[in-house]
Scaffold this motif. Structure first.
Motif, PDB file in Angstrom:
ATOM      1  N   ILE A 179       0.847  -1.183   0.000  1.00 40.43           N
ATOM      2  CA  ILE A 179       0.000   0.000   0.000  1.00 40.43           C
ATOM      3  C   ILE A 179       0.894   1.248   0.000  1.00 40.43           C
ATOM      4  CG2 ILE A 179      -1.806   1.270   1.222  1.00 40.43           C
ATOM      5  CD1 ILE A 179      -2.710  -1.478   0.241  1.00 40.43           C
ATOM      6  N   TYR A 180       0.539   2.207  -0.848  1.00 36.26           N
ATOM      7  CA  TYR A 180       1.283   3.458  -0.959  1.00 36.26           C
ATOM      8  C   TYR A 180       0.365   4.629  -0.651  1.00 36.26           C
ATOM      9  CZ  TYR A 180       4.964   0.842  -3.237  1.00 36.26           C
ATOM     10  OH  TYR A 180       5.960  -0.055  -3.495  1.00 36.26           O
ATOM     11  N   LYS A 181       0.927   5.621   0.010  1.00 38.47           N
ATOM     12  CA  LYS A 181       0.230   6.891   0.229  1.00 38.47           C
ATOM     13  C   LYS A 181       0.828   7.877  -0.763  1.00 38.47           C
ATOM     14  CE  LYS A 181      -1.153  10.179   3.778  1.00 38.47           C
ATOM     15  NZ  LYS A 181      -1.085  10.486   5.220  1.00 38.47           N
ATOM     16  N   VAL A 182      -0.025   8.468  -1.568  1.00 42.57           N
ATOM     17  CA  VAL A 182       0.416   9.371  -2.627  1.00 42.57           C
ATOM     18  C   VAL A 182      -0.019  10.788  -2.263  1.00 42.57           C
ATOM     19  CG1 VAL A 182       0.223   9.931  -5.070  1.00 42.57           C
ATOM     20  CG2 VAL A 182       0.167   7.534  -4.332  1.00 42.57           C
ATOM     21  N   ALA A 210      -0.100  -1.258  -5.095  1.00 41.31           N
ATOM     22  CA  ALA A 210       0.721  -1.480  -6.282  1.00 41.31           C
ATOM     23  C   ALA A 210       1.881  -2.397  -5.916  1.00 41.31           C
ATOM     24  CB  ALA A 210       1.246  -0.153  -6.821  1.00 41.31           C
ATOM     25  N   GLU A 211       2.501  -2.990  -6.925  1.00 43.99           N
ATOM     26  CA  GLU A 211       3.636  -3.887  -6.706  1.00 43.99           C
ATOM     27  C   GLU A 211       4.867  -3.133  -6.199  1.00 43.99           C
ATOM     28  OE1 GLU A 211       3.889  -7.273  -7.031  1.00 43.99           O
ATOM     29  OE2 GLU A 211       1.716  -7.252  -7.271  1.00 43.99           O
ATOM     30  N   ASN A 212       5.058  -1.903  -6.734  1.00 39.04           N
ATOM     31  CA  ASN A 212       6.221  -1.107  -6.345  1.00 39.04           C
ATOM     32  C   ASN A 212       5.915   0.370  -6.597  1.00 39.04           C
ATOM     33  OD1 ASN A 212       6.681  -0.680  -9.191  1.00 39.04           O
ATOM     34  ND2 ASN A 212       7.682  -2.689  -9.233  1.00 39.04           N
ATOM     35  N   GLU A 213       6.843   1.227  -6.204  1.00 39.86           N
ATOM     36  CA  GLU A 213       6.638   2.671  -6.351  1.00 39.86           C
ATOM     37  C   GLU A 213       6.515   3.072  -7.816  1.00 39.86           C
ATOM     38  OE1 GLU A 213       8.941   6.830  -5.389  1.00 39.86           O
ATOM     39  OE2 GLU A 213       9.274   5.137  -4.051  1.00 39.86           O
ATOM     40  N   PHE A 272       4.851  13.270  -3.729  1.00 39.35           N
ATOM     41  CA  PHE A 272       5.620  12.251  -3.027  1.00 39.35           C
ATOM     42  C   PHE A 272       4.817  10.959  -2.971  1.00 39.35           C
ATOM     43  CE2 PHE A 272       7.163  10.359   1.051  1.00 39.35           C
ATOM     44  CZ  PHE A 272       8.485  10.201   0.696  1.00 39.35           C
ATOM     45  N   ILE A 273       5.498   9.832  -3.095  1.00 39.13           N
ATOM     46  CA  ILE A 273       4.873   8.525  -2.946  1.00 39.13           C
ATOM     47  C   ILE A 273       5.582   7.818  -1.800  1.00 39.13           C
ATOM     48  CG2 ILE A 273       4.401   6.301  -4.022  1.00 39.13           C
ATOM     49  CD1 ILE A 273       4.396   7.742  -6.722  1.00 39.13           C
ATOM     50  N   GLN A 274       4.796   7.416  -0.807  1.00 35.21           N
ATOM     51  CA  GLN A 274       5.352   6.824   0.401  1.00 35.21           C
ATOM     52  C   GLN A 274       4.825   5.405   0.590  1.00 35.21           C
ATOM     53  OE1 GLN A 274       4.064   8.845   3.940  1.00 35.21           O
ATOM     54  NE2 GLN A 274       5.666   7.935   5.193  1.00 35.21           N
ATOM     55  N   ALA A 275       5.730   4.431   0.704  1.00 31.14           N
ATOM     56  CA  ALA A 275       5.335   3.055   1.002  1.00 31.14           C
ATOM     57  C   ALA A 275       4.973   2.974   2.479  1.00 31.14           C
ATOM     58  CB  ALA A 275       6.484   2.104   0.689  1.00 31.14           C
ATOM     59  N   HIS A 327       2.575   1.741  10.100  1.00 31.71           N
ATOM     60  CA  HIS A 327       2.114   3.013   9.540  1.00 31.71           C
ATOM     61  C   HIS A 327       0.728   2.845   8.912  1.00 31.71           C
ATOM     62  CE1 HIS A 327       3.394   6.889   7.227  1.00 31.71           C
ATOM     63  NE2 HIS A 327       2.164   6.965   7.666  1.00 31.71           N
ATOM     64  N   LEU A 328       0.496   1.730   8.238  1.00 32.43           N
ATOM     65  CA  LEU A 328      -0.799   1.451   7.637  1.00 32.43           C
ATOM     66  C   LEU A 328      -1.876   1.348   8.717  1.00 32.43           C
ATOM     67  CD1 LEU A 328      -2.504   0.842   5.156  1.00 32.43           C
ATOM     68  CD2 LEU A 328      -1.797  -1.550   5.343  1.00 32.43           C
ATOM     69  N   ALA A 329      -1.577   0.673   9.812  1.00 34.50           N
ATOM     70  CA  ALA A 329      -2.530   0.561  10.919  1.00 34.50           C
ATOM     71  C   ALA A 329      -2.853   1.939  11.482  1.00 34.50           C
ATOM     72  CB  ALA A 329      -1.968  -0.345  12.009  1.00 34.50           C
ATOM     73  N   TYR A 330      -1.842   2.790  11.622  1.00 32.79           N
ATOM     74  CA  TYR A 330      -2.055   4.157  12.107  1.00 32.79           C
ATOM     75  C   TYR A 330      -2.960   4.932  11.149  1.00 32.79           C
ATOM     76  CZ  TYR A 330      -1.217   8.976  13.412  1.00 32.79           C
ATOM     77  OH  TYR A 330      -1.397  10.295  13.767  1.00 32.79           O
ATOM     78  N   GLU A 331      -2.686   4.856   9.865  1.00 30.62           N
ATOM     79  CA  GLU A 331      -3.490   5.576   8.871  1.00 30.62           C
ATOM     80  C   GLU A 331      -4.949   5.110   8.903  1.00 30.62           C
ATOM     81  OE1 GLU A 331      -2.695   8.115   6.770  1.00 30.62           O
ATOM     82  OE2 GLU A 331      -0.637   8.196   7.472  1.00 30.62           O
ATOM     83  N   LYS A 332      -5.161   3.806   9.059  1.00 29.51           N
ATOM     84  CA  LYS A 332      -6.527   3.282   9.108  1.00 29.51           C
ATOM     85  C   LYS A 332      -7.292   3.791  10.318  1.00 29.51           C
ATOM     86  CE  LYS A 332      -5.855  -0.936   6.445  1.00 29.51           C
ATOM     87  NZ  LYS A 332      -5.846  -2.404   6.472  1.00 29.51           N
ATOM     88  N   GLU A 333      -6.588   4.002  11.430  1.00 32.68           N
ATOM     89  CA  GLU A 333      -7.233   4.469  12.655  1.00 32.68           C
ATOM     90  C   GLU A 333      -7.423   5.980  12.697  1.00 32.68           C
ATOM     91  OE1 GLU A 333      -5.305   3.121  16.199  1.00 32.68           O
ATOM     92  OE2 GLU A 333      -5.304   1.031  15.531  1.00 32.68           O
ATOM     93  N   ASN A 334      -6.530   6.736  12.069  1.00 34.65           N
ATOM     94  CA  ASN A 334      -6.499   8.181  12.275  1.00 34.65           C
ATOM     95  C   ASN A 334      -6.753   9.034  11.040  1.00 34.65           C
ATOM     96  OD1 ASN A 334      -5.708   8.233  15.150  1.00 34.65           O
ATOM     97  ND2 ASN A 334      -3.985   7.069  14.350  1.00 34.65           N
TER      98      ASN A 334
END
Length: 71
Positions: free
Chosen positions: A2-5, A27-30, A47-50, A55-62
């Motif tokens: 999962i990437y945050k764009v 996506a498979e990669n950046e 910016f594209i951040q993996a 971090h994914l758990a934090y984003e889902k909660e907040n």
């Protein structure tokens, strides 16, 4: 993975932090993530951040989390 764009909706204006938006995609990669955004939108990429598991758990909660899918 999962990437945050981070992006600006308009390519013609100078980027401002106040106008930065974000989306999440899988996506498979950046490189693939960048290709998906560039071919399916007119966004100005900043910016594209993996996201690792913690971090994914934090984003889902907040943050309003939903994966963006392109057909």
């Amino acid at each position: 993975m999962i990437y945050k764009v981070y992006y600006q909706e308009n390519k013609t204006f100078s980027p401002k932090r106040e106008n930065t938006h974000s989306l999440y995609l899988e996506a498979e990669n950046e490189r693939e993530a960048r290709h998906l955004i560039e071919t399916h939108t007119d966004y100005n990429l900043e910016f594209i951040q993996a996201l690792d598991d913690k971090h994914l758990a934090y984003e889902k909660e907040n943050a309003p989390f939903s994966l963006t899918e392109f057909n």
